[in-house]
Scaffold this motif. Structure first.
Motif, mmCIF file in Angstrom:
data_model
loop_
_atom_site.group_PDB
_atom_site.id
_atom_site.type_symbol
_atom_site.label_atom_id
_atom_site.label_comp_id
_atom_site.label_asym_id
_atom_site.label_seq_id
_atom_site.Cartn_x
_atom_site.Cartn_y
_atom_site.Cartn_z
ATOM 1 N N SER A 86 2.266 14.360 7.386
ATOM 2 C CA SER A 86 0.912 13.924 7.743
ATOM 3 C C SER A 86 0.484 14.412 9.135
ATOM 4 O O SER A 86 -0.560 14.016 9.637
ATOM 5 N N GLU A 97 1.465 7.148 2.058
ATOM 6 C CA GLU A 97 1.096 8.557 1.914
ATOM 7 C C GLU A 97 -0.357 8.715 1.459
ATOM 8 O O GLU A 97 -1.124 9.486 2.043
ATOM 9 N N SER A 98 -0.742 7.950 0.420
ATOM 10 C CA SER A 98 -2.108 8.128 -0.082
ATOM 11 C C SER A 98 -3.143 7.570 0.895
ATOM 12 O O SER A 98 -4.240 8.122 1.010
ATOM 13 N N GLU A 102 0.849 -1.198 0.000
ATOM 14 C CA GLU A 102 0.000 0.000 0.000
ATOM 15 C C GLU A 102 0.883 1.247 0.000
ATOM 16 O O GLU A 102 1.991 1.221 0.530
ATOM 17 N N ASN A 103 0.370 2.317 -0.538
ATOM 18 C CA ASN A 103 1.087 3.582 -0.511
ATOM 19 C C ASN A 103 0.698 4.324 0.774
ATOM 20 O O ASN A 103 -0.443 4.783 0.916
ATOM 21 N N ARG A 111 -3.531 10.287 3.487
ATOM 22 C CA ARG A 111 -4.211 11.468 2.944
ATOM 23 C C ARG A 111 -5.707 11.200 2.767
ATOM 24 O O ARG A 111 -6.548 12.047 3.058
ATOM 25 N N LYS A 112 -6.025 9.978 2.315
ATOM 26 C CA LYS A 112 -7.427 9.627 2.041
ATOM 27 C C LYS A 112 -8.200 9.379 3.348
ATOM 28 O O LYS A 112 -9.289 9.910 3.545
#
Length: 312
Positions: A194, A165-166, A162-163, A169-170
């Motif tokens: 973050s 960062e995303s 998994e990313n 953010r999500k």
């Protein structure tokens, strides 16, 4: 004099042996920071508080040894010689004291723990959950993710699939309130970005760089003042040696929690490592490699079998 039965592996073993903690120490010198064993002989002053055969733990440089001389005041009496107690000495105490002193945890706060399934991460996860926080843990395998869920982690992120960062953010658009950070490099940058308003990032290490000749993985810190200002955020470093005044109290509390069944102390003896369980001082090298390959779940511990032909 103690006979060691179990010794703990720490990410900082590499920093210490590379001369980064104390450049004045010249090889050869003893390494290792912690052990659990029993008392085999006593000096005069120690005999008032200890008896031969008593279970004790100790934190002191030079613990990778079958027999160790430890000043009585550095010894911690234990109910029995169990490897689980060893997990609390450095890894547990680091999480407990840093989160209490610097984390300002309270109900509903979002806490991100990097290397969450490691020796100290496992405690940061559990202690943050006990403070009624929402805990996010990064790890490197689904197996580790399963372990994290079993100790109460609310959201696991396998950074191999998994990313991070995303996902952050999500799922956490407002950011996270506290980060317990021990990886460094790219993970540090990501954690910093973050942070929520008034967020706090606690640096307890940067394992990503310990094997580099310089020891420091590069971070994009040029914009640091602006990033912190814009969020009223802070970064705090934590090194256990500077908090020894809190140590005994922290350990007492952790031991009570473990004995009550309120704390999981996961130990990894390397049974799943290529050459099997870490037994004897000669396996310390394998154990350190295993940690740097990111394979361990919980605290890596090496067992020192009692020699029948004791040299004493």
């Amino acid at each position: 004099l103690f006979s060691s039965r179990f010794v703990g592996i720490n990410a900082s073993d590499i920093n210490y042996s590379a001369g980064r903690y104390d450049a004045s120490v010249k090889p050869p010198f003893d390494i290792g920071f912690e052990g659990v064993g029993d008392v085999v002989a006593l000096g005069l002053s120690a005999s008032a508080d200890y008896t031969v055969g008593q279970a004790v733990a100790y934190v002191k440089a030079g613990s990778f040894a079958e027999y160790t001389v430890v000043p009585a005041k550095q010894a911690v009496p234990l109910p029995s010689v169990k490897p689980e107690f060893l997990t609390l000495m450095v890894s547990g105490a680091t999480a407990y004291i840093s989160l209490q002193e610097l984390g300002e945890l309270s109900e509903g706060k979002k806490v991100l723990v990097t290397a969450a399934a490691g020796g100290t991460g496992q405690f940061a996860v559990q202690l943050a959950k006990k403070a009624k926080c929402h805990v996010i843990g990064t790890c490197s395998s689904d197996e580790k993710g399963g372990f994290l869920k079993s100790i109460g982690c609310d959201r696991t992120i396998n950074y191999k699939t998994e990313n991070v960062e995303s996902v952050l953010r999500k799922d956490y658009p407002e950011g996270v309130d506290v980060v317990y950070e021990s990886v460094g490099g790219k993970m540090f940058d990501l954690a910093l970005n973050s942070l929520a308003t008034k967020g706090r990032l606690i640096v307890i290490g940067f394992i990503a760089g310990y094997q580099n000749p310089t020891g420091l993985p590069p971070v994009k810190a040029e914009l640091l003042p602006a990033k912190l200002l814009k969020k009223s955020a802070s970064i705090r470093g934590f090194f256990l040696n500077h908090y020894l005044s809190e140590y005994k109290m922290a350990l007492k509390h952790l031991l009570k929690m473990y004995e009550r069944g309120d704390l999981v102390c996961e130990v990894d003896f390397g049974d799943m490592s290529p050459e099997g369980k870490f037994t004897g001082l000669e396996s310390v090298f394998r154990a350190v490699d295993y940690m740097y390959m990111g394979k361990n779940i919980g605290k890596i511990v090496v067992e020192l079998p009692h020699s029948v032909n004791s040299k004493l």
